[in-house]
Design a protein around this motif. Structure first.
Motif, PDB file in Angstrom:
ATOM      1  N   SER B 175       3.154   7.138  -2.355  1.00  0.00           N
ATOM      2  CA  SER B 175       2.021   6.370  -2.865  1.00  0.00           C
ATOM      3  C   SER B 175       0.710   6.958  -2.350  1.00  0.00           C
ATOM      4  CB  SER B 175       2.122   4.906  -2.432  1.00  0.00           C
ATOM      5  OG  SER B 175       3.272   4.321  -2.974  1.00  0.00           O
ATOM      6  N   ILE B 176       0.673   7.255  -1.051  1.00  0.00           N
ATOM      7  CA  ILE B 176      -0.555   7.794  -0.463  1.00  0.00           C
ATOM      8  C   ILE B 176      -0.805   9.219  -0.967  1.00  0.00           C
ATOM      9  CG2 ILE B 176      -1.581   8.517   1.721  1.00  0.00           C
ATOM     10  CD1 ILE B 176      -0.160   6.048   2.955  1.00  0.00           C
ATOM     11  N   THR B 179      -2.035   9.117  -4.542  1.00  0.00           N
ATOM     12  CA  THR B 179      -3.431   8.685  -4.645  1.00  0.00           C
ATOM     13  C   THR B 179      -4.388   9.806  -4.261  1.00  0.00           C
ATOM     14  OG1 THR B 179      -2.715   6.465  -4.076  1.00  0.00           O
ATOM     15  CG2 THR B 179      -5.069   6.927  -3.910  1.00  0.00           C
ATOM     16  N   LEU B 180      -4.064  10.524  -3.174  1.00  0.00           N
ATOM     17  CA  LEU B 180      -4.912  11.647  -2.762  1.00  0.00           C
ATOM     18  C   LEU B 180      -5.008  12.681  -3.879  1.00  0.00           C
ATOM     19  CD1 LEU B 180      -3.841  12.184   0.962  1.00  0.00           C
ATOM     20  CD2 LEU B 180      -6.024  11.316   0.091  1.00  0.00           C
ATOM     21  N   TYR B 182      -4.581  12.156  -7.029  1.00  0.00           N
ATOM     22  CA  TYR B 182      -5.357  11.586  -8.139  1.00  0.00           C
ATOM     23  C   TYR B 182      -6.848  11.763  -7.882  1.00  0.00           C
ATOM     24  CZ  TYR B 182      -7.623   8.068 -11.009  1.00  0.00           C
ATOM     25  OH  TYR B 182      -8.460   7.421 -11.884  1.00  0.00           O
ATOM     26  N   ILE B 183      -7.261  11.525  -6.632  1.00  0.00           N
ATOM     27  CA  ILE B 183      -8.679  11.682  -6.297  1.00  0.00           C
ATOM     28  C   ILE B 183      -9.100  13.143  -6.461  1.00  0.00           C
ATOM     29  CG2 ILE B 183     -10.338  11.549  -4.384  1.00  0.00           C
ATOM     30  CD1 ILE B 183      -8.681   9.117  -3.371  1.00  0.00           C
ATOM     31  N   SER B 194      -3.667   9.097 -13.782  1.00  0.00           N
ATOM     32  CA  SER B 194      -3.725   7.782 -13.128  1.00  0.00           C
ATOM     33  C   SER B 194      -2.909   7.843 -11.844  1.00  0.00           C
ATOM     34  CB  SER B 194      -3.166   6.699 -14.049  1.00  0.00           C
ATOM     35  OG  SER B 194      -1.784   6.878 -14.202  1.00  0.00           O
ATOM     36  N   ILE B 195      -3.079   6.813 -10.986  1.00  0.00           N
ATOM     37  CA  ILE B 195      -2.341   6.826  -9.719  1.00  0.00           C
ATOM     38  C   ILE B 195      -0.829   6.740  -9.942  1.00  0.00           C
ATOM     39  CG2 ILE B 195      -1.950   5.589  -7.562  1.00  0.00           C
ATOM     40  CD1 ILE B 195      -4.876   5.042  -7.371  1.00  0.00           C
ATOM     41  N   PRO B 196      -0.345   5.816 -10.795  1.00  0.00           N
ATOM     42  CA  PRO B 196       1.115   5.789 -11.007  1.00  0.00           C
ATOM     43  C   PRO B 196       1.651   7.142 -11.488  1.00  0.00           C
ATOM     44  CG  PRO B 196       0.120   3.817 -11.907  1.00  0.00           C
ATOM     45  CD  PRO B 196      -1.008   4.701 -11.494  1.00  0.00           C
ATOM     46  N   ILE B 199       1.850   9.382  -8.598  1.00  0.00           N
ATOM     47  CA  ILE B 199       2.979   9.037  -7.726  1.00  0.00           C
ATOM     48  C   ILE B 199       4.269   9.613  -8.304  1.00  0.00           C
ATOM     49  CG2 ILE B 199       4.377   7.122  -6.873  1.00  0.00           C
ATOM     50  CD1 ILE B 199       1.813   5.518  -6.580  1.00  0.00           C
TER      51      ILE B 199
END
Lengths: 285, 285, 285, 285
Positions: B175-176, B179-180, B182-183, B194-196, B199
């Protein structure tokens, strides 16, 4: 309970059972009815807030519900800000809590929303809230799972020096392999356009991830890749061997017994043993 | 034989050797001539019916032989329905059979065909029939393989808590990491939209599957990916270490001494032990 | 030397040292000067003939040197045919050699060239000659490597029942996973056009090969894939655990000593021990 | 300290503490203030020079700063050339240093720049300088890490014969698998255009890298691939098993008893031993 999962705020014995003491017990421990209710509600809030952040990143959902997401985001952040303040107020050793693993995570969980007012995009860092879910282990009273996690943690901790040495070797290796592939393929294959890019390919290959976004095209490149992959075969076994040996040692340490028979000197007794298995004499602690 | 593979219907001793008893023995056990013939025919029917379902899903075959497939499907389903009814009738402890692993599988194996009358597409769920093939182990009298399967099962069962803790850490980690990424890549790479989605990429990467349908494009993204892959290198070793340690322990348990103390009945002695570690009496071979 | 690598023709003691005996010793053993020269020449010929077959399959080389390749192919095949005939003539137990591992390989190594007269393309099966190179272990007098290979072989052999049970579970698992993915993705993704095709994807995924020629496109498909990949994470550890435990047992078996002290009954002595480490008495075999 | 990491120049005791002796101590050891400063500066220079070589290979950076890179390259090379000369002068056993692992690396680190005058492109071979960073372990006084690295090295060294036998089997296996796939897919799939190309695919598959640049297209090819992947599943476990067993043995060796018999000098006693297993005398702590 000074384990990895410690809250840094779980020692308050001896303080008077006043309001602060009762709130401290509710927030930091799970041994009271109110403490358990608090923990369950907190976990649900954390889970919901992480889900909101993740869903917000989906373009189609953001354009539809962007405003609602923003409100929910601020709602959760305000709750967690209040919670952080109360935690700081209730705990006796404030510095110890603030600098503990969960203390830092608690702070980092609320900062991104405030920072996002000035820097767009940073709100996604709120995903770090997911680390707060690790508290779950305490809530669910999974003492057994806790022990398991500690065995894992200890095995990883004692594997750490070996694995860091190993990673340093890997970095040296992929640097040389990447350079060789750059010399071989660099001219004809855009995927090996520079040494850093070729090192990226070497890492993708040695870890056996193998995206295929970069792949050798020339005959020499394919032969060299084959050598790299086959040598990586032996390499991938090393961390497995390290961790396995450490877990085996941890398991052994859990079962070992240091008693020695006074009569015949026999050692290696079962922890449950009462008499020496060799001479039948009583064992002493 | 109350192992994992138990039919939930294999205890019928003491009942009169009447018709129901004989049919029960034929269907549930493999110790009679008729029982073995029944089992072999059943396995062939199951294998054929699974093959039919799989072949039916191939477009070209369905357009050619669709009608024949439908008839065969109903043919097998009717046979298995009758078989399920007879099993229920023949067994004494009906509830125990119906709620056992194979009892549920037997029921789920026939339901999809009936449900497919109302909901198109569900007939493919019949593939669950393949689980019935696990009965094969009993039919082939592979007692030895049975033991092996049980060692594996026990090792997996005692690994389960450690592995579930491990999977929870992995979920937090991806998850982390997602997200990184994605950023970092979200703006320029449609694969990290997207974040999902990011992931999903992190899971594909950490497990070293590496489809390559999503791959980093930016320099920062590739550096971050490299760190994720190398850290995943140590991570992939953990389940191997857990399972290995457990299998080693299981193997040890199999080799343990079978002597039992005459006096106190204690077992689990060291092969080199002369006296009982519990009561100090002499052990006999 | 009745190991896996046995020639099936290596027992000829007692026969008169005539011509056949001398030729037998030269061909089958490596303990004479002429035997070693024969073996080295043979290995070079085998290596060259395998290289020729591989190079012949490259289109550009075949169109340039096709005629030379054909001549070399027949040259090697005729030599190996004569060698096979001489082996059969020289060995005493002809049936035993002909049915041994190397006897069958020797025959299969020459057949493809003859069969290729009638069936085009079968000449590539000559690559099976590469198995003859396993004789190298004997030639190089790598007694140590030989022992290592036998430890590996024994470990694999005793792992075989567990691993075959494991592969059967894997087959059941990928069938069900493939069917689920077919139901989810079948309509929208040409990569999941049928259940067998989806099972192929599941195998590519669970083994972490991950070509990426087939990858999920829908959200549900990606979630299901993630579950499959993470569960595959624990699964991939199982064979490693099995083989590791067996190799550990093999290593242990090599070192174990079954002697027991007459005086005090102590066991677990070092194979090199002369006196009991517990009471200092002399140990007997 | 005759370990793998030895400089080949670290024995100079007994020589007069003159200038050469002091310089030798500064360059080769890290036990003096000046020696530590020298080592830290050297590591920084090595790191910077490797970074320069890597950045120079990036097209956009080279076109911008090509001239500066060239100057820096020669600057570092001249420094390292002088350093190599001083090392050769200062050390007493010149041949031993020149032929040691680090002696050869030191030489190979400066050669590429000179050779690049005549052969364009060879300057990238300077990346081999990264191997000089392995000296870091000594500088950082990581005696503990040093021990860890040696355990790893010993485990890998004693695994080497088993793993080389294993790699030979793998090479035989992928040759046969590649040929089979060439016969099946060769006609219709450009990715299997020749046997060497198909062997490349087999290596990519068996090692579970799975780029996806080559993937089977026909039904028979996919079935054969599935068999290869599943068999590779068991195979990938073998090196892990080998290395794990060796690390376990190394760990055991580290914990072994250090007592030595007063009478006969025998070591390697069981921690529980009371008498020497070789001569039967009593052991002292």
């Amino acid at each position: 309970m000074s384990s990895f999962f410690s809250d840094g705020g779980d020692d308050g014995p001896g303080s008077e059972p006043g309001l602060r003491e009762r709130i401290w017990r509710t927030i930091f421990l799970s041994d009271t009815k109110s403490g358990q209710i608090f923990d369950v509600i907190l976990l649900i809030l954390i889970g919901a807030s992480v889900a909101i952040v993740m869903l917000e990143s989906v373009e189609t959902l953001r354009s539809l519900h962007g405003y609602k997401f923003l409100i929910l985001e601020w709602f959760f952040t305000l709750i967690f800000t209040v919670e952080y303040g109360v935690r700081l107020w209730a705990v006796r050793k404030k510095r110890r809590y603030a600098l503990s693993f969960f203390g830092i995570v608690d702070l980092l969980s609320i900062l991104p929303t405030y920072v996002a007012i000035f820097f767009v995009g940073t709100q996604y860092l709120m995903v770090i809230r997911i680390l707060r879910l690790l508290r779950m282990f305490r809530v669910l009273k999974m003492a057994h799972h806790f022990g398991q996690a500690n065995v894992l943690m200890n095995a990883l901790k004692s594997s750490a020096p070996k694995i860091s040495v190993f990673l340093f070797f890997i970095l040296t290796l992929v640097s040389i392999e990447g350079t060789l592939m750059y010399i071989v393929e660099g001219g004809s294959n855009p995927g090996f356009s520079s040494i850093p890019q070729s090192i990226y390919w070497a890492i993708v290959t040695v870890t056996t991830v193998g995206y295929g976004d970069v792949a050798p095209l020339t005959v020499v490149g394919k032969i060299l890749s084959s050598v790299i992959m086959l040598s990586g075969f032996a390499i991938i076994a090393v961390p497995a061997g390290i961790v396995t040996a450490e877990i085996g040692r941890e398991n052994l340490a859990l079962r070992m017994d240091r008693r020695k028979c006074d009569q015949c000197g026999w050692t290696g007794h079962d922890p449950a043993a009462i008499y020496c298995k060799h001479c039948g004499c009583k064992l002493h602690v």
